[in-house]
Design a protein around this motif. Structure first.
Motif, PDB file in Angstrom:
ATOM      1  N   LEU A   4       0.829  -1.201   0.000  1.00 50.79           N
ATOM      2  CA  LEU A   4       0.000   0.000   0.000  1.00 50.79           C
ATOM      3  C   LEU A   4       0.864   1.253   0.000  1.00 50.79           C
ATOM      4  CD1 LEU A   4      -2.828   1.285   0.271  1.00 50.79           C
ATOM      5  CD2 LEU A   4      -2.573   1.094   2.745  1.00 50.79           C
ATOM      6  N   ILE A   5       1.973   1.196   0.746  1.00 55.36           N
ATOM      7  CA  ILE A   5       2.876   2.344   0.892  1.00 55.36           C
ATOM      8  C   ILE A   5       4.287   1.914   0.558  1.00 55.36           C
ATOM      9  CG2 ILE A   5       4.030   3.755   2.683  1.00 55.36           C
ATOM     10  CD1 ILE A   5       1.229   4.028   3.995  1.00 55.36           C
ATOM     11  N   GLU A   6       4.958   2.707  -0.268  1.00 52.77           N
ATOM     12  CA  GLU A   6       6.380   2.474  -0.525  1.00 52.77           C
ATOM     13  C   GLU A   6       7.111   3.813  -0.550  1.00 52.77           C
ATOM     14  OE1 GLU A   6       9.512   0.289  -3.579  1.00 52.77           O
ATOM     15  OE2 GLU A   6       7.443   0.626  -4.223  1.00 52.77           O
ATOM     16  N   ILE A   7       8.049   3.946   0.362  1.00 52.37           N
ATOM     17  CA  ILE A   7       8.893   5.139   0.428  1.00 52.37           C
ATOM     18  C   ILE A   7      10.307   4.741   0.046  1.00 52.37           C
ATOM     19  CG2 ILE A   7      10.018   6.706   2.082  1.00 52.37           C
ATOM     20  CD1 ILE A   7       7.331   6.952   3.486  1.00 52.37           C
ATOM     21  N   ARG A   8      10.890   5.491  -0.876  1.00 54.60           N
ATOM     22  CA  ARG A   8      12.235   5.173  -1.363  1.00 54.60           C
ATOM     23  C   ARG A   8      13.173   6.365  -1.160  1.00 54.60           C
ATOM     24  NH1 ARG A   8      10.644   3.110  -7.432  1.00 54.60           N
ATOM     25  NH2 ARG A   8       9.306   1.328  -6.881  1.00 54.60           N
ATOM     26  N   ASN A   9      14.199   6.158  -0.372  1.00 53.97           N
ATOM     27  CA  ASN A   9      15.301   7.120  -0.253  1.00 53.97           C
ATOM     28  C   ASN A   9      14.802   8.535   0.059  1.00 53.97           C
ATOM     29  OD1 ASN A   9      18.118   7.403  -0.259  1.00 53.97           O
ATOM     30  ND2 ASN A   9      18.115   8.238  -2.328  1.00 53.97           N
ATOM     31  N   MET A  10      13.862   8.621   0.994  1.00 52.94           N
ATOM     32  CA  MET A  10      13.233   9.913   1.270  1.00 52.94           C
ATOM     33  C   MET A  10      14.068  10.765   2.222  1.00 52.94           C
ATOM     34  SD  MET A  10       9.485  10.722   2.948  1.00 52.94           S
ATOM     35  CE  MET A  10       8.521  10.267   1.512  1.00 52.94           C
ATOM     36  N   CYS A  11      14.250  12.018   1.850  1.00 54.13           N
ATOM     37  CA  CYS A  11      14.903  13.011   2.707  1.00 54.13           C
ATOM     38  C   CYS A  11      13.973  14.215   2.870  1.00 54.13           C
ATOM     39  CB  CYS A  11      16.215  13.497   2.105  1.00 54.13           C
ATOM     40  SG  CYS A  11      17.512  12.250   2.001  1.00 54.13           S
ATOM     41  N   LYS A  12      13.992  14.785   4.068  1.00 49.73           N
ATOM     42  CA  LYS A  12      13.341  16.066   4.296  1.00 49.73           C
ATOM     43  C   LYS A  12      14.342  16.948   5.009  1.00 49.73           C
ATOM     44  CE  LYS A  12       9.981  19.048   4.232  1.00 49.73           C
ATOM     45  NZ  LYS A  12       9.431  19.576   2.959  1.00 49.73           N
ATOM     46  N   ILE A  13      14.743  18.021   4.349  1.00 54.71           N
ATOM     47  CA  ILE A  13      15.806  18.892   4.854  1.00 54.71           C
ATOM     48  C   ILE A  13      15.231  20.284   5.103  1.00 54.71           C
ATOM     49  CG2 ILE A  13      18.056  19.932   4.348  1.00 54.71           C
ATOM     50  CD1 ILE A  13      18.593  17.509   2.509  1.00 54.71           C
ATOM     51  N   TYR A  14      15.443  20.779   6.306  1.00 56.55           N
ATOM     52  CA  TYR A  14      15.062  22.150   6.642  1.00 56.55           C
ATOM     53  C   TYR A  14      16.327  23.003   6.710  1.00 56.55           C
ATOM     54  CZ  TYR A  14      10.624  19.997   7.950  1.00 56.55           C
ATOM     55  OH  TYR A  14       9.441  19.286   7.929  1.00 56.55           O
ATOM     56  N   ASN A  15      16.222  24.266   6.322  1.00 52.30           N
ATOM     57  CA  ASN A  15      17.364  25.197   6.311  1.00 52.30           C
ATOM     58  C   ASN A  15      18.550  24.625   5.528  1.00 52.30           C
ATOM     59  OD1 ASN A  15      15.902  26.856   8.142  1.00 52.30           O
ATOM     60  ND2 ASN A  15      16.683  25.641   9.851  1.00 52.30           N
ATOM     61  N   PRO A  16      18.365  24.302   4.235  1.00 49.95           N
ATOM     62  CA  PRO A  16      19.471  23.720   3.463  1.00 49.95           C
ATOM     63  C   PRO A  16      20.710  24.605   3.528  1.00 49.95           C
ATOM     64  CG  PRO A  16      17.439  23.719   2.189  1.00 49.95           C
ATOM     65  CD  PRO A  16      17.170  24.529   3.416  1.00 49.95           C
ATOM     66  N   GLY A  17      21.854  23.968   3.611  1.00 50.06           N
ATOM     67  CA  GLY A  17      23.121  24.692   3.683  1.00 50.06           C
ATOM     68  C   GLY A  17      23.889  24.351   4.941  1.00 50.06           C
ATOM     69  N   GLU A  18      24.604  25.308   5.460  1.00 52.05           N
ATOM     70  CA  GLU A  18      25.512  25.068   6.582  1.00 52.05           C
ATOM     71  C   GLU A  18      24.788  24.609   7.843  1.00 52.05           C
ATOM     72  OE1 GLU A  18      28.861  27.593   9.089  1.00 52.05           O
ATOM     73  OE2 GLU A  18      28.301  28.258   7.078  1.00 52.05           O
ATOM     74  N   ASN A  19      23.588  25.166   8.093  1.00 57.18           N
ATOM     75  CA  ASN A  19      22.858  24.833   9.319  1.00 57.18           C
ATOM     76  C   ASN A  19      21.662  23.919   9.051  1.00 57.18           C
ATOM     77  OD1 ASN A  19      24.474  26.519  11.008  1.00 57.18           O
ATOM     78  ND2 ASN A  19      23.408  28.293  10.142  1.00 57.18           N
ATOM     79  N   GLU A  20      21.761  23.101   8.012  1.00 57.86           N
ATOM     80  CA  GLU A  20      20.614  22.285   7.630  1.00 57.86           C
ATOM     81  C   GLU A  20      20.263  21.246   8.701  1.00 57.86           C
ATOM     82  OE1 GLU A  20      21.771  20.491   3.937  1.00 57.86           O
ATOM     83  OE2 GLU A  20      22.358  18.603   4.900  1.00 57.86           O
ATOM     84  N   VAL A  21      18.985  20.932   8.743  1.00 58.47           N
ATOM     85  CA  VAL A  21      18.469  19.893   9.632  1.00 58.47           C
ATOM     86  C   VAL A  21      17.856  18.806   8.768  1.00 58.47           C
ATOM     87  CG1 VAL A  21      16.798  19.338  11.431  1.00 58.47           C
ATOM     88  CG2 VAL A  21      18.005  21.544  11.485  1.00 58.47           C
ATOM     89  N   ARG A  22      18.373  17.579   8.913  1.00 61.97           N
ATOM     90  CA  ARG A  22      17.825  16.442   8.162  1.00 61.97           C
ATOM     91  C   ARG A  22      16.778  15.750   9.020  1.00 61.97           C
ATOM     92  NH1 ARG A  22      20.237  14.243   3.545  1.00 61.97           N
ATOM     93  NH2 ARG A  22      21.881  15.599   2.743  1.00 61.97           N
TER      94      ARG A  22
END
Length: 232
Positions: A4-22
């Motif tokens: 029903l659900i398939e997630i592949r290699n998912m990333c969610k990044i906040y504040n991309p760059g030097e201070n990014e949060v994964r």
């Protein structure tokens, strides 16, 4: 397996760059139809972000998400809203009921947005409320009900049109132990009837009632176990 659900290699990044949060860091996940899954993690683990992805409340920075065979990773807000209406029944910690509406009217409301005719939506709503044991409370407003009863209204609202996925975000977080037992019992019954139930929690005891437990930490899935000894 019927995926029903398939997630592949998912990333969610906040504040991309030097201070990014994964918040999510290369997550892979498959959930089959008719599973009862608990996703557990502490505050900051990424479980809420993952819930937002699973519920089509947000889109990933990268990676893909297939829900019921459709890639929903890069849809517009309107398209995501349509998917949520058709595919997902939400149960939240805070109930999210409308104070000046009765239990029946609260359950009917999403069906109005879906364009369900009046007679059909009333029938679906009454059936859903009976299923959660509130046949005598249909005309009561939230202020006239206990926390456990309000959460049962929220469950009825989520299941009224039989969506493929029931997504429950800390559904017992505001409830006493007696109401918690009732709500978990209802979720287990829904699973037995063939619904796919995904439970988001920080509580090990609540997670132990699911048939599969997925643990997330620092945006990564660190454990994924079958729980054959799921608590009754």
């Amino acid at each position: 397996m019927d995926e029903l659900i398939e997630i592949r290699n998912m990333c969610k990044i906040y504040n991309p760059g030097e201070n990014e949060v994964r918040a999510l860091d290369h997550v892979d996940l498959q959930i089959d139809r008719h599973e009862f899954v608990a996703i557990i993690g502490q505050s900051g683990s990424g479980k809420s972000t993952l819930m937002n992805m699973l519920g089509c409340l947000d889109v990933p920075t990268s990676g893909t998400y297939y829900l019921n065979g459709q890639d929903v990773s890069h849809l517009t807000d309107d398209e995501l809203s349509d998917i949520r209406n058709r595919e997902i029944g939400f149960i939240f910690q805070g109930f999210n009921l409308i104070a000046n509406m009765t239990a029946l009217e609260n359950v009917e409301l999403p069906l109005i947005y879906r364009g369900v005719p009046k007679k059909e939506r009333e029938e679906l709503s009454r059936t859903a409320l009976k299923k959660v044991g509130l046949e005598k409370r249909m005309d009561h407003k939230p202020s006239e009900m206990s926390g456990g009863q309000q959460q049962r209204v929220a469950i009825a609202r989520a299941i009224a049109q039989a969506p493929p996925v029931i997504l429950a975000d800390e559904p017992t977080g505001n409830l006493d132990s007696g109401s918690t037992k009732e709500i978990m019992g209802i979720l287990k019954e829904l699973h037995k009837e063939g619904r796919t139930v995904i439970l988001i929690t920080h509580d090990n005891e609540i997670a132990a009632r699911a048939k599969r437990i997925i643990r997330i930490m620092d945006g990564k899935i660190v454990a994924d176990i079958n729980n054959d000894a799921a608590l009754a």
